[in-house]
Design an enzyme around this catalytic site. Structure first.
Site, short mmCIF file in Angstrom:
data_model
loop_
_atom_site.label_atom_id
_atom_site.label_comp_id
_atom_site.label_asym_id
_atom_site.label_seq_id
_atom_site.Cartn_x
_atom_site.Cartn_y
_atom_site.Cartn_z
N ILE A 121 0.84 -1.20 0.00
CA ILE A 121 0.00 0.00 0.00
C ILE A 121 0.87 1.25 0.00
O ILE A 121 0.66 2.17 -0.76
CB ILE A 121 -0.94 0.02 1.22
N THR A 163 6.67 -3.23 6.96
CA THR A 163 8.11 -2.95 6.85
C THR A 163 8.85 -3.54 8.05
O THR A 163 9.97 -4.02 7.93
CB THR A 163 8.35 -1.43 6.74
N GLU A 170 0.54 4.61 10.90
CA GLU A 170 -0.72 4.94 11.57
C GLU A 170 -0.64 6.14 12.51
O GLU A 170 -1.53 6.97 12.53
CB GLU A 170 -1.21 3.70 12.35
#
Lengths: 753, 290
Positions: free
Chosen positions: A485, A529, A713
């Site tokens: 993404i 990641t 986030e």
């Protein structure tokens, strides 16, 4: 800007071009809507016109007779689902409720709830057939607001739902309050009694949507041997496979999920909506079936995040936050499962607060079932906490950042769950914010104000698997299963290249389907990641070991005298050296293909902190808030690819600004979502967001060989409060209800409400 | 979306004949509204009549008396890209440049924006303020109607079956006249007016207001012409105080609703703010032109 020293790496920390970049900018990348198959037919979904109703009957006979219609589906075609909880990584789901959300069984619980589906030769015929389905409803009164739904006399979404608490069932009557959770520590009463200052506020926020550009889509092809292939847009192909298997009672081995490129998810593409419908339509029709939502369906019937109501009381003595009492209620939508627990567990995490009581209510309402949205639950609870902290800092006569620094959590501070923090970087973030050019410069001019706020997000570990195939030309194929993404093909390829000591361009990453790679949990929880990166490093070590073994044959040296270093195998005395490419070229005659694997449950997650600074200007006549300047400071552990880290931060801030200023699910009294389009659901455009400065603080996570922390986030956590604090400075009015829209500002400033 | 026929008449005669066929017709001047409405099932038709191939509807120009005559299907971008139109009718361009984005403006038209009859349309208050007339044609002949008399309700114009809006006629502004249109939107792009105001004022030699027209958008069931605001201006000096009286009159005339785009109270308040600001900017335009 990097503020803390870390080891020098060859590739980590550079900014190479992403492997998927060319295909995406030239329009060649394949998304779910691009799927074309022989004999493909189109599906459409009939949705409830009522926010709350009992389904008395569904007559599909006329639709079935329509020429060009191949299949019609209702919930009767689904296997009876169990009341069973399935973990989805960042969220969990009850399978009965998931099944009912995909196609309603006995009741519809929100306007737009799927009721039936048709597959036909084209979309127009399918739409005509939908109009011929007769559904008889017994319309019930809806309940739309979280506080209304908590009332004893509220309409019940389910007559068999009782409130659960940590000690079991907490209600003897059915209730819309699905669960109550309490977090408690110290002695709140004593601390409030001894306080210098106390702030007490009530906050509300509305449901907001992730606003990904690409609508949900699914194409399913049921094969006559009982196997099934699904092409879909998802944050996790394996999680689609697991959910479809459970909902349709199929063995996972019969299902192959092919993840297409994804046009944004932000948590919203973890649950499934269309895949089982496409599957059963395909099974009935004997042809592959494609379903693509339109924008209105996405807004009405996929998962936004919760609206909320938070009552917060906070005390300060001698510059120290001494007590917090919070009662927070989050809207779960049609079925339980709001992120209120995460909201409760994150809201005090930047700070060291001894005495607290937090009661968290998970409440169902007649609106779509919420799904994860970027740090689910944390932004609205931080909105409450960081607003109150701002007021207490003022009351204590302290700079708001100095006040945060004085109260900051650090290694060893206990979270509200009692778990102590490992090495964390909140203090470093606040210091970097204090020293930033933005905070050092004055803010001048009328109707302008500056706000700050901090935020925390846990980040996730979970399961990842990767394989690495070494090619004879010295390049490697990285086979991974994490949806890309935010640039994770690049960030994983970089970690592989770094560990193997080979050029970045020699790594070719591919996101494989569920039959072609080991299990991977979702791309969510800012984990890819970090966790898939751990797997990549492990697989690279596997390759290194194999390379040493092969080099031993080629160099006629015992393995024990060889080590892997800088893309080559060298002897311990340095006299012999054979590069990666030569060993790769010789693999066929030294024992066959070199192929590395790693599968793991990632441990050592590093939490993420952010501190944001924002300047705004408010037009007192129109109530419009303009964001003038924004600086986001974040502890990113180690930035593998700084551009993509900055991109994540800027994206989170942009979404946070939208949430703070204009975005909201606007419902009419009958439960109609009145703004189910991008025209009226006002996400910020490029003209509404200034250039966002980022400050990357690097406090390496000891749980990852390169120090990676999840970064995606936490940047959405501080903006709501930071903007609200800035507006308070600019106007002298404290806004505790989001969004701080022109309507709300002008009504407040001019006493119109 | 149900099946429908697409017709592209090459003349008004052909278009009137198609309209008289007895089938349900919708007209396409730009298509930026009607295609969306058809796709979403909000409108249905047997035939869609594309007006963009009729020469009279695709041309514009200034008449001898300075009136700007604009064919109903002329793209907005063509108008505002014309330096002469920008110089002589800047308030028209205020509206034309904010209806949709650039791509939309290369298709969208004044005719379409007016016939769509949204109370929040940007062209309507601007054209009412400018005193524009609409030329309506049918196979029985043509007639003129002021823009403010063109609307019957949300989404409804006064066009009768068989009629086509042919042309918009905007009278020239005098040497001491100025006009301005603007709207309030919560974002800076991609939005529909929460409220809007268009004004035109004329001054005498001593800067006293001798003529005025005020119109509002998004605050009533139709675009709203507000003579009471004009009355508050005419005969008065062009000052902030005068403008505020006009703003108050405009707010008093507005009958807004509360919906997802804004509240009634907010809209009433905005009407006053926007009217005052529009008047100030129209005044600036007069002064700049001197």
């Amino acid at each position: 800007m990097t503020t803390i020293d870390r080891p020098t790496y060859r590739i980590v920390g550079t900014r190479p071009i992403r492997p998927d970049g060319v295909e995406k900018v030239t329009g060649k990348a394949q998304y779910g809507a691009d799927v074309r198959l022989p004999n493909l037919i189109q599906g459409r979904i009939l949705r409830s016109p009522h926010a709350h109703a009992r389904i008395l009957s569904i007559d599909t006979s006329e639709a079935e007779k329509t020429p060009g219609v191949f299949a019609v589906l209702t919930h009767k075609d689904f296997p009876v689902a169990e009341d069973k909880i399935e973990e989805l990584g960042e969220s969990a789901v009850n399978l009965k409720e998931l099944s009912d959300n995909i196609l309603a069984s006995d009741k519809v619980l929100y306007k737009g709830h799927a009721v039936a589906a048709v597959a036909a030769i084209n979309g127009h015929v399918a739409e005509e057939a939908l109009k011929k389905i007769r559904v008889e409803y017994e319309v019930l009164p809806p309940v739309l607001d979280v506080r209304d739904a908590m009332r004893e006399d509220a309409p019940l979404l389910s007559e068999t739902r009782f409130t659960k608490s940590m000690s079991g069932q907490a209600s003897d009557k059915p209730s819309n309050i699905a669960a109550i959770t309490r977090f408690q520590g110290g002695n709140v009463e004593e601390a409030f009694a001894a306080a210098d200052h106390i702030v007490e506020r009530e906050f509300t926020t509305k449901m907001v949507h992730q606003g990904y550009i690409e609508p949900q889509n699914s194409t399913a092809s049921w094969n006559s041997d009982g196997t099934l292939t699904i092409w879909t847009s998802t944050q996790g192909a394996f999680v689609v496979r697991a959910q479809v298997a459970e909902v349709l009672r199929l063995p996972v081995s019969k299902i192959r999920v092919i993840p297409m490129e994804i046009g944004g998810g932000f948590g919203g593409k973890i649950p499934i909506y269309l895949d089982p419908v496409a599957t059963l339509l395909s099974k009935k029709a004997g042809r592959p079936v494609k379903l693509v939502m339109n924008r209105t369906e996405v807004f009405m019937a996929t998962g936004p995040t919760s609206g909320s109501s938070i009552k917060l009381k906070m005390a300060e003595k001698d510059g120290i936050i001494t007590a917090v009492q919070a009662e927070m209620a989050y809207e779960a939508g049609a079925y339980p499962g709001s992120p209120v627990g995460a909201g409760a567990m994150t809201m005090l995490s930047p700070y060291n607060i001894e005495n607290f009581v937090i009661d968290a209510y998970d409440v169902v309402v007649n609106k779509p079932k919420v799904s994860a949205y970027r740090a689910p639950g944390a932004p609205v609870s931080a909105f409450a906490t960081e607003t109150a902290i701002d007021e207490l800092a003022k009351a204590a006569g302290m700079d708001p950042l100095e006040f945060r620094l004085k109260n900051s959590a650090h290694e060893g501070t206990r979270m509200v769950t009692g778990v102590p923090f490992p090495r964390i970087g909140h203090e470093e973030c606040v210091r970097a914010a204090l020293e930033s050019p933005h905070y050092q410069s004055p803010i001048e001019g009328p109707n302008r104000g500056r706000g700050v706020a901090s935020g925390f997000w846990f980040n996730a570990g979970l399961q990842s698997s990767v394989s690495v195939a070494v090619n004879v030309d010295g390049t490697v194929n990285l086979i991974e299963g994490s949806t890309d993404i935010g640039g994770t093909r690049a960030s994983l390829a970089m970690q592989l290249a770094e560990t193997l000591g080979i050029p970045y361009d020699d790594v070719k990453p591919i996101v494989a389907d569920t039959d072609s790679v080991g299990h991977n949990d979702v791309t969510g929880g800012s984990r890819t990641t970090f966790a898939s990166g751990l797997a990549v490093v492990e697989a690279a070590k596997d390759i290194q070991a194999q390379m040493i073994s092969r080099a031993s044959k080629l160099l006629n040296a015992p393995e024990g005298e060889l080590r892997y270093e800088d893309g080559a195998v060298v002897s311990s005395d340095g006299s012999k050296r054979i590069p990666f490419a030569e060993i790769a070229a010789a693999q066929g005659r030294t024992g066959g293909p070199i192929y590395g694997n790693a599968s793991l449950m990632a441990r050592g997650v590093g939490g993420a902190y952010a501190t944001h600074i924002v300047d705004v200007e408010v037009d007192p006549d129109t109530g419009k808030v303009t964001v003038l300047r924004y600086t986001a400071v974040q502890d990113v552990g180690t930035a593998i690819h700084p551009s993509y880290v900055e991109g994540q931060i800027q994206g989170g801030v942009a979404q946070g600004i939208g949430w703070a200023l204009n975005e909201e699910y606007y419902y009419n009294e009958d439960g109609t979502l009145a703004n189910a389009s991008f025209l009226d659901y006002r996400m910020p455009t490029t003209l509404d967001v200034p250039a966002i400065d980022t400050v990357l603080v690097e406090v390496p996570n000891p749980g990852h060989p390169y120090g990676v922390r999840g970064v995606g986030e936490v940047p959405i956590v501080p903006p709501l409060a930071a903007v609200a604090n800035a507006v308070a400075e600019a106007t002298g009015h404290r806004f505790t209800d989001l969004p701080i829209s022109p309507r709300r500002v002008v009504e407040e400033l001019h006493g119109l409400a | 979306m149900e099946n429908f026929d697409y017709l592209a008449p090459r003349s008004l005669t052909e278009a009137y004949a198609a309209l008289g066929s007895g089938r349900t017709s919708l007209m396409l001047a730009g298509g930026t509204d009607v295609i969306v409405q058809l796709r979403e099932g909000r409108k249905q038709c047997d035939q869609l009549i594309d007006l963009k191939h009729i020469p009279e509807l695709m041309s514009y120009g200034f008449a001898a008396d300075g009136t700007l005559e604009i064919g109903a299907a002329v793209p907005l971008a063509q108008l505002y890209e014309d330096p002469e139109v920008r110089r002589r009718q800047p308030a028209l361009c205020d509206a034309a440049t904010i209806i949709g984005g650039t791509a939309i403006q290369s298709r969208a038209t004044l005719g379409g924006n007016l016939c769509n009859a949204s109370p929040a349309a940007d062209s309507s208050p601007a054209l009412i303020a400018l005193g524009a007339l609409l030329v309506i044609g049918s196979d029985r002949g043509t007639g003129e109607v002021p823009v403010e008399a063109f609307f019957a309700g949300p989404g409804r114009s006064s066009l009768q079956p068989g009629e086509i809006l042919l042309q918009v006629r905007i009278p020239a502004l005098g040497a001491r006249e100025g006009a301005y249109y603007h709207r309030f939107i919560p974002r800076n792009e991609m939005d529909i007016a929460v409220a809007s105001a268009g004004v035109r004022i004329g001054l005498d030699e001593s800067d006293r207001i001798v003529s005025a027209r005020v119109a509002l958008g998004a605050v009533a069931a139709t675009p709203l012409f507000v003579p009471s605001a004009a009355e508050a201006l005419i005969g008065q000096p062009a000052t902030r105080e005068t403008f505020e009286k006009a703003g108050a009159a405009a707010a008093a005339a507005a009958t807004p609703i509360t919906d997802m785009r804004g509240s009634a109270a907010q809209r009433k308040h905005l009407v006053s703010v926007l009217t005052v600001r529009a008047l100030e900017r129209a005044l600036e335009r007069i002064r700049e032109a001197r």
